[in-house]
Motif scaffolding. Structure first.
Motif, short mmCIF file in Angstrom:
data_model
loop_
_atom_site.label_atom_id
_atom_site.label_comp_id
_atom_site.label_asym_id
_atom_site.label_seq_id
_atom_site.Cartn_x
_atom_site.Cartn_y
_atom_site.Cartn_z
N ALA B 172 0.84 -1.21 0.00
CA ALA B 172 0.00 0.00 0.00
C ALA B 172 0.87 1.25 0.00
O ALA B 172 0.61 2.20 -0.74
CB ALA B 172 -0.94 -0.01 1.20
N ARG B 175 2.37 1.80 -3.42
CA ARG B 175 1.43 2.33 -4.40
C ARG B 175 1.11 3.80 -4.11
O ARG B 175 1.00 4.62 -5.01
CB ARG B 175 0.14 1.52 -4.38
N ARG B 176 0.98 4.10 -2.83
CA ARG B 176 0.59 5.47 -2.52
C ARG B 176 1.73 6.46 -2.71
O ARG B 176 1.50 7.60 -3.13
CB ARG B 176 0.04 5.56 -1.09
N TYR B 177 2.96 6.02 -2.38
CA TYR B 177 4.04 7.02 -2.39
C TYR B 177 5.04 6.86 -3.51
O TYR B 177 5.81 7.76 -3.78
CB TYR B 177 4.76 7.01 -1.04
N HIS B 182 -1.57 7.62 -9.94
CA HIS B 182 -2.48 6.52 -9.71
C HIS B 182 -3.84 7.00 -9.22
O HIS B 182 -3.95 8.00 -8.53
CB HIS B 182 -1.87 5.55 -8.70
N ILE B 184 -5.71 6.12 -6.92
CA ILE B 184 -6.00 6.30 -5.49
C ILE B 184 -5.60 7.70 -5.02
O ILE B 184 -5.93 8.08 -3.90
CB ILE B 184 -5.31 5.24 -4.60
N ARG B 185 -4.89 8.42 -5.84
CA ARG B 185 -4.54 9.79 -5.42
C ARG B 185 -5.46 10.84 -6.03
O ARG B 185 -5.22 12.03 -5.90
CB ARG B 185 -3.08 10.09 -5.77
N GLU B 188 -7.20 12.25 -2.61
CA GLU B 188 -6.40 11.79 -1.47
C GLU B 188 -6.64 12.73 -0.29
O GLU B 188 -6.73 13.94 -0.44
CB GLU B 188 -4.92 11.82 -1.85
N ASP B 192 -6.03 9.04 4.62
CA ASP B 192 -5.43 7.94 3.87
C ASP B 192 -4.01 7.65 4.36
O ASP B 192 -3.59 6.51 4.48
CB ASP B 192 -5.41 8.27 2.38
N HIS B 193 -3.28 8.73 4.66
CA HIS B 193 -1.92 8.56 5.17
C HIS B 193 -1.97 7.97 6.58
O HIS B 193 -1.22 7.07 6.92
CB HIS B 193 -1.19 9.90 5.19
N CYS B 331 -11.39 4.61 -4.06
CA CYS B 331 -10.31 3.88 -4.72
C CYS B 331 -10.14 4.34 -6.16
O CYS B 331 -9.10 4.12 -6.76
CB CYS B 331 -10.56 2.38 -4.68
#
Lengths: 318, 734, 267
Positions: B172, B175-177, B182, B184-185, B188, B192-193, B331
Motif C-alpha cells: 500500500a 502504491r501510494r508514495y 495513480h 487512489i490519489r 487523497e 489515507d496517510h 479507490c
C-alpha cells in the motif's frame, strides 16, 4: 388575356434591384398587350425609373423616409400605385418587403395573394400561380378570383427584363406615419448569412483533408452570391477543428433546408444527412462514385474537389 | 449458453476463501483447550503491564460506544431517504453476494495488485483480531487453552498474519508514495496517510512488544517455544544485540505495549470517521446489491401521482442509495474505467459519489430536524440545489449508463441508477436537456423514433428482399428490427443481413413493418421515464395483441429493454439477441458458413449485450466458426470493455470534453491491427463509422466497422458484389 | 399582459418523401400511415416567445388558439404543457379548406371575442403551406401594428422591442401594444415541457368555439369564403436517380453543372 401589371419594385444602390428587373421581365411576358408599370419608393426613385426596363410607367416617390422598409408607410403608396395603374396583377418579390406587403395589400384591396411563387402563367384566360408547399414535397397551383391578383415571386423565377426604362413617371405621396418604429439595424458581414436561412449552402467534410479547404468553399460561396450562399460543415470536419461548431450541419448540429445544397467531400453519413436531406436540390462532389451522398443527390460530380471546385468558381465568375 | 468467460475461476475463488482457514484455526483452539496439561508452553497474559487489563477494557468499552454512536449517526442520515423496495427479496442470492463479493472480495481482485494487497491487510486484521480475542478469552474466562502445542501454533499463525499484514502495508505504501500517477490519489485525504501508516505502526509495535517479552521470558528459558513466534523471535534477537539490562527491556516492553494498544484502538476508532467504515459497509452493501439485471432501471410506480419526478433533493434517494455513499473508499476504480472520464469529459463517478456524500453530511441533519419539527419532506431546507449545483448537469449528461463503474466497484455501489434518477429530475421536473437530446425526445413523442430528419421508412430495408413475412402470431419469432435498424441508412445492411440469415436458417418468423415503434429505451436512459412508460405500455399491449412469444432483436438496447425492463409492465417474452440466435443456428447446423472470409477482426462488446446481459460467448463463437476469420481481442474486452460512447442517450448529444469516446475506442480497436471491427449494436457501428476515419484519416487500409451479422452473411452467402472495398475483402494487410 | 398564441396542427413536415402522398381527386395530402400530425414548429417557437414575455413581465396570461379539427387538441395541449394558461379550439366544419384570409378572419374574431388581448404571437408561417400570411392578416383585420420574422422580442416599458431578421442582418423595431408579432426559427428552440405542466395541461379543458359563437356566417369562412383557390396539388417530377455530370476535365464538369443549376433556377 391582357393584363395590366404593376411590379412593386425595390431599390438597391439607387437602381431597381435584380429581382425587380426579373419581375419586369416576367411582367412583359404576362402582359399580353396590357400595360406594365412599376412602383419605386425611396431616395433616387425618379432617377431609377429610367432603368426599370420593360415598364412603361413608373410610380415614384423620392421621399427618403421610404428608404427603410416600413409596411405601414409603403402600403398606402403601393395601394395608390395599384389604383392609379389599374393593375389586374400585382407582382412583388418574395423579399422582406414583399412578404409583408403581399398579404396586407391583398387585405386592403379585398383580394388575395399567392406567396412565394416559382411560376406565374396565363393558362387560357386565368392566371395560374404555382408555388412549392409541404417543404418542397409538393407544388400547388392556384387561381385568384378577385381583382387584382397579387403574387410574391421567388427570385430567379423570371429572366431579367432588358430594354428601355419607364418613360413616364407619376408621383406617389410622401411617407406617412408608422406605428412600428425602426430603432436600429445591424448588417451582418458577408460570412454571417445564417446557415438555416441561406438559399444555398455549401458544406465541406473531412474529405477536404485540411482546414484550408474551407477557404476554397468560402470562395465558392462568394461566387454563388454573398447574400445567398453560406458555408457549413459536417460533424467530422468540425470535430477536427476545421470549422466552428455553430456551423455544423447534421443530427447534432443545424438542420438546413436550402434550395441548393452542395456537399463537398462529404460521404453522406445518415447523421449528416439528417441535417441536410430536406434540401430541395442536393449536389454531391465526391471522389467515390459509391459514396452515400449520391443516394441523396440530384446531380453528382465524381472527382477531386481540389480540381472541381476551383473550376466551378471560375465558371460562376464568367 | 455457456457461462460467461470472465466470471472468476475456481483458483481465484479459493484465494478469496482465506477466512476459512483462519476461522478453522481459531476453532481448533477452543477444541484444544480441555485436555492439555497445565505446565506446557504458554505465557502470562498482561505480562509486565499491571495496568493493562483495565486499560484494555476501558479502551474497548470506549470503542464499542464510539462504533454504536457512529452507526446511529450514519443511520439517521440514511434514514432521510425513501424506502427501498425489494431489499429483502432473494435472500439466498443476497447471502451469496455477501459471501462472494463482501467477504471473499471477488471484485477487489479485478485489480490483481490491489487484490493481493487488500487480502494481506484484511486477513491480517481479521486474524489478529481473532488472536486478540483468544487472548481476552484466556484472560477473562474460565477457559484456558493458550498453552501446549496449540499455544505454539497460535503464536505461529499470529506472527504469520502479522508479517502478511506488513507485506500488505508495504504494498500500500509503495502504491501510494512511489507508484506512478495513480487513481487512489485522485481524491487523497489526510486520513489515507494516517490509516496506512497507523496500521503499519500497530503491526510493528506488536512485534516489538512480543520481541521484548520473548527476550525476557523465552529466549533463554524456552528457545524452542520462542521460534514459533518467528516474528517476535527475530525482534528479540535484534534487541539482544543491544545488550540492554533486563529492566531496560521491561521498560521498553511496557512503553511499547501502551503505544501499541493505544494506536490499535485509535485506529479502530477511525472506523467511525474515515473510509475504514467500508469494513462493515462493503459486505452489507454486497447484501443490498440488486439481484435483478444491471440492465434494468427502476420503474417509477404511479408516476402521475409523484410530487417530484426523479431525484432533485437528497432525501428523494432511497436509503440504500444514501447508505452506499458511505461504503465508498475513494479507490477511483469507477472513474478509472469510466468512458467519459477516459475521454476527458466532465464525469468522475467517484467524485460524484463523494460529492453526494458530502452534500448529505452538509444538509442531512437540517433536513432531519425539519422533518422532526414539520413532518413534511423538507425539500426547501437545502440552500444548494442537488442537481445543478452539487452535481452539474453536464456531469449527469456525460454518463453512458455503460455500467463499467458498477462492474468495477469493489464495494458494490450502483452509480448508474443514481445518475439516472438525477437525470429524471433534470428532464421531467426541470426540463433542462441538451438541445440535441431534446430533439431526440421530441421526435420520440411526435414520431415514435429518435431519428430526427430521417428520410427512410420502416419498410425501406425490405426493398429487394422478396417476400418479407409480416408477423401475424402464427410464426415462432418476431424479428424486431428497431428504429436504428430501419431508419438509419448505415444499419439497413445489418437489418437485411439478419433477415437473410434468419430466412436461411429456416426459422419461422415475421416482422412488424410499419407497426413498429420505439420501445422507449432512449427516453428511459435520457431520463424521461414518463415518456418511456407510455411507449413501453403501448408496445407491451401490441405484443400481447399479436400473440408475440419470442423476439429476436438486432439491437442490444431493444434486447435489454424487452428482456429486463418489460417485465415491469407485465410483458414477459423470450428475447434473443441475433448473436445468440445465429450462434445456435450455426451450432445446430441450420446455418453453414462455407465461404472463407480471410480477415483479421477484433470484437467490441457492446455494453448492453456484454456487461448488462453477460453475452460474451455467442458472438465469439460465431467469429470462430467463420472460416478464415481470426479474432484479436482488444486490451479492454469482455466485462472490462469500453463503451463506444453512444450509451445512455449520448447517441443524441454533443460531447463536451477533450476527446470523443468513440475516437478513443476506435483507436483501441485500430491498435489491434485488425482490418474489421466487429460489433453487435447499431449505435456502436454508427459511432465507429464516425470514429475510425477520425483516427485513420487515410482511406487506404482503413479499418471497417461491421455488425457480426454482416460478417456472417458474407460467410454464409459469399461476399456481396457490393463490397468491393479492399478492407472488406480482408486483403489490405499492411 | 394577455398574449394570444396562434397554433396550427399540420401534417408532419418530416414525413419521408417516399411516404408523402397526395390524393389527386381532392387535392389533399393523404395522411401517412403511423405518422401523426404535429404542431407547426414556428408556432411552438411563437409560444416560446410569448411565454418568455409573460415570464419577464412577472404576470399575465397566455392563451393558445388553434383552428382545426378535434385532433388539434393535441397541438393546444402541447402549448399548454409549455406553460400557456388557456386553450381555445376553433372547430367547425365550415372553417375547413379555407385560405389565409378566412383563417385570419376566424382567428381575429376569436381574439376580438376574448376582448382583453394585448398581443398576438404567430409563427412566421405554417410549416405545411409556408404562406406566411395569417399573422399579417390578423394585424390588418384588427388594425394593429405588426412586426414579422422576429428573432427576439422583449418588453421595453410600454412597448414591445422586436428584433427582425432581414436578408442582410437584422433590425430592431419598437411596437406599441396591442400588436402582432410573427416569430422565426432564429428565435431559438421552444422549451421542453416539464412533466408537472404536462399533467396540468392534460387536465385543462379546452374551450371550443364554432362559427356561430364568433358571429361568423358560414359563407364568409372556409372554402366558401376563400379568395385564393387551389386548383391542383401535385408532387413535382423528380429525377429519381442521381445524374452524374459528364465531362472529361474538371472544367467541363463545372461548366455542365453550372448550366444545369442555372436551368433549374437554383443559381
Amino acid at each position: 388575356m391582357p393584363q395590366n401589371i404593376l411590379v412593386v419594385g425595390e431599390l438597391e444602390n439607387g437602381a431597381p434591384s435584380t429581382v425587380t428587373l426579373e419581375l419586369l421581365g416576367g411582367a412583359a411576358a404576362l402582359a399580353a398587350g396590357g400595360s406594365v408599370s412599376v412602383s419605386l419608393l425611396g431616395s433616387g426613385a425618379t432617377a431609377a425609373a429610367a432603368q426599370a426596363a420593360g415598364a412603361s410607367k413608373a410610380f415614384v416617390s423620392d421621399d427618403a423616409n421610404y428608404d427603410t422598409f416600413r409596411g405601414e408607410q409603403w402600403l398606402p403608396a403601393v395601394q395608390a400605385a395599384v389604383e392609379q395603374s389599374g393593375a389586374t396583377l400585382v407582382l412583388m418579390a418574395q423579399s422582406t418587403a414583399g412578404r409583408e406587403l403581399g398579404p396586407r395589400l391583398a387585405h386592403r384591396l379585398n383580394t388575395a395573394v399567392a406567396m412565394d411563387c416559382v411560376k406565374v402563367e396565363d393558362a387560357g384566360g386565368a392566371l395560374q400561380f404555382t408555388r412549392p408547399a409541404y417543404g418542397g414535397n409538393a407544388q400547388a397551383t392556384y387561381t385568384i378570383a378577385t381583382n387584382p391578383a397579387i403574387a410574391t415571386v421567388r427570385p430567379k423565377s423570371f429572366d431579367e427584363a432588358t430594354g428601355a426604362g419607364a418613360s413616364e413617371t407619376a408621383e406617389l405621396p410622401a411617407a406617412g406615419a408608422s406605428r412600428v418604429n425602426v430603432v436600429g439595424k445591424e448588417v451582418t458581414e458577408s460570412e454571417g448569412l445564417a446557415l438555416t436561412d441561406a438559399p444555398i449552402v455549401v458544406a465541406g467534410g473531412r474529405g477536404l483533408g485540411a482546414p484550408e479547404g474551407f477557404e476554397t468553399l468560402r470562395e465558392l460561396a462568394a461566387a454563388l452570391g454573398k447574400d445567398k450562399a453560406a458555408v457549413g460543415a459536417s460533424r467530422a470536419a468540425v470535430d477536427l477543428g476545421w470549422f466552428p461548431p455553430s456551423e455544423q450541419i447534421g443530427l447534432t448540429g443545424k438542420v438546413v433546408t436550402p434550395d441548393l445544397y452542395i456537399a463537398i467531400a462529404i460521404s453522406g453519413a445518415s447523421q449528416h444527412m439528417a441535417g441536410a436531406s430536406g434540401s430541395k436540390t442536393i449536389v454531391g462532389v465526391n471522389r467515390d462514385k459509391d459514396a452515400n451522398i449520391f443516394d441523396f443527390s440530384k446531380y453528382g460530380v465524381v472527382g477531386d474537389w481540389k480540381q472541381v471546385i476551383p473550376a466551378l468558381i471560375e465558371e460562376l465568375k464568367k | 449458453m455457456a457461462a460467461p468467460r470472465d466470471t472468476p475461476n475456481r483458483a481465484q475463488r479459493l484465494v478469496g476463501g482465506w477466512w476459512g482457514p483462519a476461522v478453522g484455526m481459531s476453532a481448533l483452539g477452543f477444541y484444544a483447550t480441555a485436555t492439555a496439561p497445565r505446565d506446557e508452553a504458554g505465557r502470562e497474559i498482561f505480562f509486565n503491564v499491571p495496568a493493562g487489563p483495565w486499560a484494555v477494557y476501558v479502551f474497548f468499552a470506549a470503542l464499542v460506544g464510539l462504533l454504536v454512536w457512529g452507526f446511529v449517526r450514519h443511520a439517521s442520515l440514511w434514514g432521510i431517504g425513501r424506502p427501498t423496495p425489494g431489499l429483502f427479496r432473494d435472500i439466498p442470492q443476497r447471502l451469496r453476494n455477501t459471501a462472494r463479493l463482501g467477504l471473499a472480495q471477488d471484485k477487489v481482485r479485478r485489480d490483481r495488485y490491489a487484490g493481493i494487497m487488500h487480502w494481506c491487510i484484511m486477513s491480517s486484521i481479521v486474524v489478529l483480531t481473532l488472536v486478540t480475542a483468544q487472548v481476552a478469552i484466556e484472560a477473562d474466562t474460565p477457559l484456558n487453552f493458550l498453552h501446549g502445542d496449540y499455544y505454539l501454533f497460535f503464536s505461529f499463525y499470529g506472527d504469520l498474519f502479522g508479517v502478511i499484514g506488513l507485506v500488505g502495508v508495504g504494498m500500500a505504501l509503495y502504491r501510494r508514495y512511489f507508484a506512478d500517477f495513480h487513481r487512489i490519489r485522485w481524491d487523497e485525504r489526510l486520513e489515507d496517510h494516517i490509516i496506512i501508516v497507523g496500521l503499519g505502526l500497530v503491526l510493528l509495535t506488536g512485534f516489538v512488544v512480543e520481541g521484548a517479552r520473548i527476550l525476557v521470558t523465552e529466549l533463554d528459558a524456552h528457545p524452542d517455544w520462542a521460534v514459533w513466534s518467528f516474528g517476535g523471535f527475530a525482534f528479540a534477537k535484534g534487541l539482544e544485540i543491544f545488550n540492554f539490562a533486563e529492566d531496560q527491556v521491561l521498560f521498553l516492553h511496557e512503553a511499547t505495549w501502551w503505544v501499541h494498544v493505544s494506536i490499535a484502538f485509535l485506529w479502530l476508532g477511525m472506523i467511525v470517521f474515515t473510509r475504514l467504515d467500508h469494513l462493515f459497509f462493503a459486505p452489507i452493501n454486497a447484501f443490498f446489491l440488486r439481484t435483478d439485471s444491471q440492465g434494468r432501471l427502476a420503474k417509477i410506480e404511479n408516476i402521475e401521482e409523484q410530487e417530484v419526478f426523479g431525484v432533485g433533493y437528497v432525501q428523494d434517494f432511497t436509503w440504500k442509495q444514501l447508505f452506499e455513499l458511505d461504503a465508498c473508499v475513494r479507490c477511483g476504480r469507477c472513474t478509472d474505467v469510466c468512458p467519459a472520464n477516459i475521454a476527458g469529459q466532465p464525469l468522475s463517478p467517484m467524485h460524484l459519489i463523494q460529492d453526494l456524500k458530502a452534500h448529505l453530511a452538509d444538509v442531512g441533519p437540517a433536513i432531519q430536524q425539519h422533518r422532526h419539527e414539520h413532518g413534511d419532506a423538507g425539500r426547501e431546507v437545502s440552500p444548494v440545489a442537488l442537481v445543478g449545483e452539487v452535481i452539474l448537469d453536464e456531469t449527469l449528461w456525460a454518463c453512458r449508463t455503460c455500467g463499467a463503474c458498477v462492474q468495477e466497484c469493489p464495494v458494490m455501489i450502483e452509480h448508474v441508477p443514481t445518475i439516472v434518477d438525477m437525470r429524471r429530475f433534470l428532464v421531467m421536473n426541470e426540463a433542462r436537456i441538451p438541445a440535441t437530446a431534446q430533439g431526440a425526445l421530441e421526435n420520440l413523442e411526435m414520431r415514435g423514433h429518435p431519428w430526427r430528419g430521417t428520410s427512410l421508412e420502416r419498410t425501406t430495408w425490405m426493398e429487394g428482399l422478396g417476400d418479407v413475412p409480416l408477423f401475424d402470431g402464427s410464426q415462432e419469432y418476431l424479428y424486431w428490427v428497431g428504429c436504428s435498424g430501419s431508419l438509419v441508412e448505415r444499419n439497413l445492411p445489418v437489418t437485411t443481413a439478419v433477415f437473410r440469415l434468419l430466412r436461411e436458417s429456416g426459422a419461422s418468423f415475421g416482422v412488424l413493418g410499419q407497426e413498429e415503434t420505439c420501445n422507449g429505451d432512449p427516453a428511459r436512459r435520457l431520463g424521461n421515464e414518463y415518456l418511456y412508460q407510455i411507449l413501453a405500455q403501448q408496445l407491451v399491449e401490441t405484443f400481447k395483441a399479436k400473440n408475440v412469444q419470442k423476439v429476436i432483436t438486432n439491437c442490444p438496447h431493444c434486447f435489454n429493454t424487452f428482456k429486463n425492463e418489460y417485465p415491469q409492465f407485465d410483458g414477459y417474452f423470450e428475447v434473443l439477441h441475433h448473436t445468440e440466435f445465429l450462434s445456435k443456428a450455426m451450432q445446430d447446423g441450420s446455418l453453414k458458413a462455407t465461404h472463407p472470409i480471410a480477415a483479421d477482426v477484433t470484437y467490441h462488446d457492446s455494453c448492453y449485450l456484454g456487461r448488462m446481459n453477460g453475452i460474451y460467448d455467442a458472438p465469439r463463437q460465431i467469429i470462430e466458426m467463420v472460416p478464415g476469420a481470426t479474432l484479436t481481442e482488444m486490451q479492454r474486452t469482455l466485462s472490462k470493455g469500453l463503451c463506444c460512447g453512444a450509451g445512455g442517450g449520448n447517441m443524441w448529444q454533443e460531447e463536451v470534453g477533450e476527446r470523443r469516446v468513440n475516437h478513443v475506442r476506435s483507436e483501441e480497436a485500430i491498435n489491434t491491427g485488425a482490418s474489421q471491427l466487429i460489433s453487435n449494436c447499431p449505435f456502436c457501428i454508427q459511432m465507429f463509422e464516425d470514429g475510425v476515419p477520425a483516427v485513420q484519416p487515410e482511406e487506404e487500409g482503413r479499418m471497417r466497422p461491421f455488425d457480426i451479422a454482416e460478417l456472417l452473411e458474407d460467410a454464409v452467402f459469399g461476399p456481396k458484389a457490393k463490397e468491393e472495398t479492399p478492407a472488406a475483402a480482408g486483403d489490405s494487410s499492411d | 399582459m394577455h398574449i394570444v398564441v396562434c397554433a396550427k396542427q399540420i401534417p408532419d413536415p418530416e414525413t419521408p418523401p417516399s411516404a408523402f402522398k397526395i390524393d389527386a381527386a381532392t387535392n389533399k395530402v393523404v395522411p401517412a400511415q403511423g405518422i401523426a400530425p404535429v404542431l407547426s414548429q414556428f408556432d411552438a417557437i411563437a409560444a416560446e416567445a410569448a411565454l418568455r414575455i409573460k415570464e419577464a413581465g412577472g404576470e399575465g396570461k397566455v392563451t393558445v388558439i388553434s383552428m382545426g379539427a378535434e385532433s388539434a387538441q393535441a397541438a393546444i395541449k402541447q402549448v399548454l404543457a409549455m406553460g400557456a394558461d388557456e386553450g381555445v379550439l376553433l372547430n367547425d366544419p365550415a372553417f375547413e379548406d379555407g385560405d389565409s384570409h378566412t383563417t385570419a378572419k376566424v382567428l381575429a374574431s376569436a381574439i376580438q371575442k376574448l376582448g382583453d388581448v394585448d398581443a398576438v404571437f404567430c409563427g412566421r408561417q405554417a410549416a405545411d403551406w409556408d404562406m406566411g400570411q395569417v399573422g399579417l392578416l390578423i394585424a390588418e383585420i384588427l388594425d394593429w401594428p405588426v412586426a414579422t420574422i422576429a428573432k427576439g422580442a422583449s418588453l421595453e416599458g410600454e412597448t414591445l422591442s422586436v428584433e427582425r431578421v432581414l436578408a442582410d442582418g437584422f433590425e430592431t423595431v419598437q411596437v406599441p401594444f396591442p400588436a402582432v408579432v410573427t416569430v422565426s426559427n432564429e428565435f431559438g428552440e421552444p422549451r421542453y415541457p416539464k412533466l408537472p405542466q404536462i399533467m396540468a395541461a392534460a387536465k385543462k379543458t379546452v374551450t371550443q368555439m364554432k362559427a356561430g359563437d364568433l358571429g361568423l356566417d358560414p359563407s364568409e369562412v372556409g372554402k366558401a369564403g376563400s379568395r385564393l383557390q387551389l386548383q391542383k396539388l401535385f408532387i413535382p417530377e423528380k429525377g429519381a436517380q442521381v445524374e452524374f455530370i459528364a465531362g472529361d476535365t474538371p472544367q467541363e464538369q463545372a461548366a455542365a453543372l453550372v448550366s444545369k443549376l442555372r436551368a433549374d433556377k437554383l443559381i
